[in-house]
Design a protein around this motif. Structure first.
Motif, PDB file in Angstrom:
ATOM      1  N   GLU A  77      10.541 -85.880 -22.036  1.00  0.00           N
ATOM      2  CA  GLU A  77      10.068 -84.500 -22.072  1.00  0.00           C
ATOM      3  C   GLU A  77      10.077 -83.856 -20.691  1.00  0.00           C
ATOM      4  OE1 GLU A  77       8.500 -80.879 -23.498  1.00  0.00           O
ATOM      5  OE2 GLU A  77       9.520 -82.523 -24.507  1.00  0.00           O
ATOM      6  N   ALA A 118       6.779 -76.627 -34.861  1.00  0.00           N
ATOM      7  CA  ALA A 118       5.674 -76.739 -33.900  1.00  0.00           C
ATOM      8  C   ALA A 118       5.765 -78.078 -33.169  1.00  0.00           C
ATOM      9  CB  ALA A 118       4.335 -76.614 -34.618  1.00  0.00           C
ATOM     10  N   SER A 119       5.491 -78.053 -31.856  1.00  0.00           N
ATOM     11  CA  SER A 119       5.567 -79.302 -31.103  1.00  0.00           C
ATOM     12  C   SER A 119       4.878 -79.203 -29.750  1.00  0.00           C
ATOM     13  CB  SER A 119       7.035 -79.702 -30.873  1.00  0.00           C
ATOM     14  OG  SER A 119       7.110 -80.967 -30.256  1.00  0.00           O
ATOM     15  N   LYS A 120       4.341 -80.345 -29.301  1.00  0.00           N
ATOM     16  CA  LYS A 120       3.877 -80.481 -27.919  1.00  0.00           C
ATOM     17  C   LYS A 120       5.053 -80.831 -27.022  1.00  0.00           C
ATOM     18  CE  LYS A 120       0.901 -83.546 -29.292  1.00  0.00           C
ATOM     19  NZ  LYS A 120      -0.251 -84.284 -29.832  1.00  0.00           N
ATOM     20  N   VAL A 122       8.205 -79.674 -26.368  1.00  0.00           N
ATOM     21  CA  VAL A 122       9.085 -78.519 -26.512  1.00  0.00           C
ATOM     22  C   VAL A 122      10.519 -78.838 -26.085  1.00  0.00           C
ATOM     23  CG1 VAL A 122       9.514 -76.177 -25.682  1.00  0.00           C
ATOM     24  CG2 VAL A 122       7.188 -76.878 -26.280  1.00  0.00           C
ATOM     25  N   ASN A 123      10.669 -79.485 -24.935  1.00  0.00           N
ATOM     26  CA  ASN A 123      12.013 -79.767 -24.429  1.00  0.00           C
ATOM     27  C   ASN A 123      12.757 -80.757 -25.321  1.00  0.00           C
ATOM     28  OD1 ASN A 123      11.688 -78.051 -22.215  1.00  0.00           O
ATOM     29  ND2 ASN A 123      10.747 -79.654 -20.994  1.00  0.00           N
ATOM     30  N   ARG A 126      13.698 -78.914 -28.559  1.00  0.00           N
ATOM     31  CA  ARG A 126      14.793 -77.968 -28.328  1.00  0.00           C
ATOM     32  C   ARG A 126      16.125 -78.698 -28.163  1.00  0.00           C
ATOM     33  NH1 ARG A 126      12.547 -75.092 -24.335  1.00  0.00           N
ATOM     34  NH2 ARG A 126      11.683 -73.569 -25.783  1.00  0.00           N
ATOM     35  N   ILE A 138      10.952 -72.861 -31.440  1.00  0.00           N
ATOM     36  CA  ILE A 138       9.971 -73.902 -31.149  1.00  0.00           C
ATOM     37  C   ILE A 138       8.634 -73.243 -30.841  1.00  0.00           C
ATOM     38  CG2 ILE A 138       9.403 -75.902 -29.721  1.00  0.00           C
ATOM     39  CD1 ILE A 138      11.969 -76.231 -31.355  1.00  0.00           C
ATOM     40  N   PRO A 140       5.196 -73.775 -29.266  1.00  0.00           N
ATOM     41  CA  PRO A 140       4.522 -74.745 -28.403  1.00  0.00           C
ATOM     42  C   PRO A 140       3.028 -74.853 -28.715  1.00  0.00           C
ATOM     43  CG  PRO A 140       4.926 -72.711 -27.186  1.00  0.00           C
ATOM     44  CD  PRO A 140       5.519 -72.525 -28.548  1.00  0.00           C
ATOM     45  N   SER A 142      -0.510 -77.503 -27.909  1.00  0.00           N
ATOM     46  CA  SER A 142      -0.970 -78.589 -27.038  1.00  0.00           C
ATOM     47  C   SER A 142      -1.773 -79.650 -27.783  1.00  0.00           C
ATOM     48  CB  SER A 142      -1.806 -78.027 -25.884  1.00  0.00           C
ATOM     49  OG  SER A 142      -2.898 -77.277 -26.377  1.00  0.00           O
ATOM     50  N   VAL A 145      -0.684 -80.575 -33.845  1.00  0.00           N
ATOM     51  CA  VAL A 145       0.518 -79.875 -34.326  1.00  0.00           C
ATOM     52  C   VAL A 145       0.645 -79.944 -35.841  1.00  0.00           C
ATOM     53  CG1 VAL A 145       1.815 -80.142 -32.178  1.00  0.00           C
ATOM     54  CG2 VAL A 145       1.970 -81.910 -33.927  1.00  0.00           C
ATOM     55  N   ASP A 159       6.772 -84.581 -33.359  1.00  0.00           N
ATOM     56  CA  ASP A 159       5.612 -85.202 -32.711  1.00  0.00           C
ATOM     57  C   ASP A 159       5.792 -86.711 -32.643  1.00  0.00           C
ATOM     58  OD1 ASP A 159       3.197 -85.053 -31.383  1.00  0.00           O
ATOM     59  OD2 ASP A 159       1.972 -85.070 -33.201  1.00  0.00           O
TER      60      ASP A 159
END
Length: 212
Positions: A77, A118-120, A122-123, A126, A138, A140, A142, A145, A159
């Motif tokens: 990440e 949805a995700s913590k 993100v990179n 993506r 996406i 984001p 924290s 999710v 996740d």
């Protein structure tokens, strides 16, 4: 003196046990009454910092720690400038795409173009959807999710999954795995190249232990 960044949370106990087996005891971090975030081992040959897992590679990249233990998921990440030395073979989990079990989607490629995920991470999310050539928004988050699909904010989540219990309790199922993750030993690149504080000796001991 070597400084080592140790991660709070799920990897801490195994990380401390690993270093104990190579002669460095940081078990004071496991004492619930202990509030110290920096301790030395009893032989005064190394210092350990107790930091959030996401921050381990930051301390190592900036040279405040020569070594660290962190999940491969964090390395993927954050893409930090650190030396990824060894797979420590504990802390197994996987980065997955999950949807409500009532959903008709059973593969990532079935998700609607320009839908929401949805995700913590993100990179990582993506990169994955770019690789399968699916345009996705996406979202984001924290934490928690799983609420994304439950509230209708997203069609899916990306996740970390360990046992799958949290997904099951929230009515979600995995439909794809991006990659598998384990704990990794990382080092500050310059410290590693210059063998500062005889880093190579400690790294060799750890690698021998893992390979035995």
């Amino acid at each position: 003196m070597i400084t080592i960044a140790l991660p709070k949370g799920a990897l801490l106990t195994d990380s401390i046990e690993l270093f104990k087996q190579v002669g460095l005891d940081f078990s004071a971090f496991l004492d619930k009454s202990n509030r110290q975030l920096q301790i030395s081992d009893p032989t005064n040959t190394a210092t350990a910092l107790l930091v959030r897992a996401q921050d381990v590679p930051v301390y190592v990249e900036y040279g405040q720690a020569q070594l660290g233990i962190v999940g491969y998921d964090v390395l993927r990440e954050k893409q930090p400038e650190v030396a990824n030395l060894s797979d420590l073979k504990f802390g197994y989990c996987r980065m997955s795409v999950a949807v409500p079990k009532t959903s008709s989607y059973r593969s990532s490629v079935e998700l609607p173009p320009n839908g929401r995920v949805a995700s913590k991470f993100v990179n990582c999310a993506r990169e994955y959807f770019r690789k399968i050539d699916l345009p996705i928004e996406i979202v984001p988050l924290s934490g928690s999710v799983e609420l994304g699909p439950i509230t209708g904010m997203s069609e899916a989540i990306v996740d970390l999954v360990s046992t799958g219990k949290t997904l099951k309790e929230n009515g979600l199922i995995e439909i794809d795995i991006l990659y598998e993750s384990t704990a990794r030993l990382i080092a500050h690149p310059l410290s590693y190249r210059l063998n500062q504080s005889e880093l190579h000796n400690l790294i060799t001991k750890i690698r021998s232990l893992i390979d035995s």
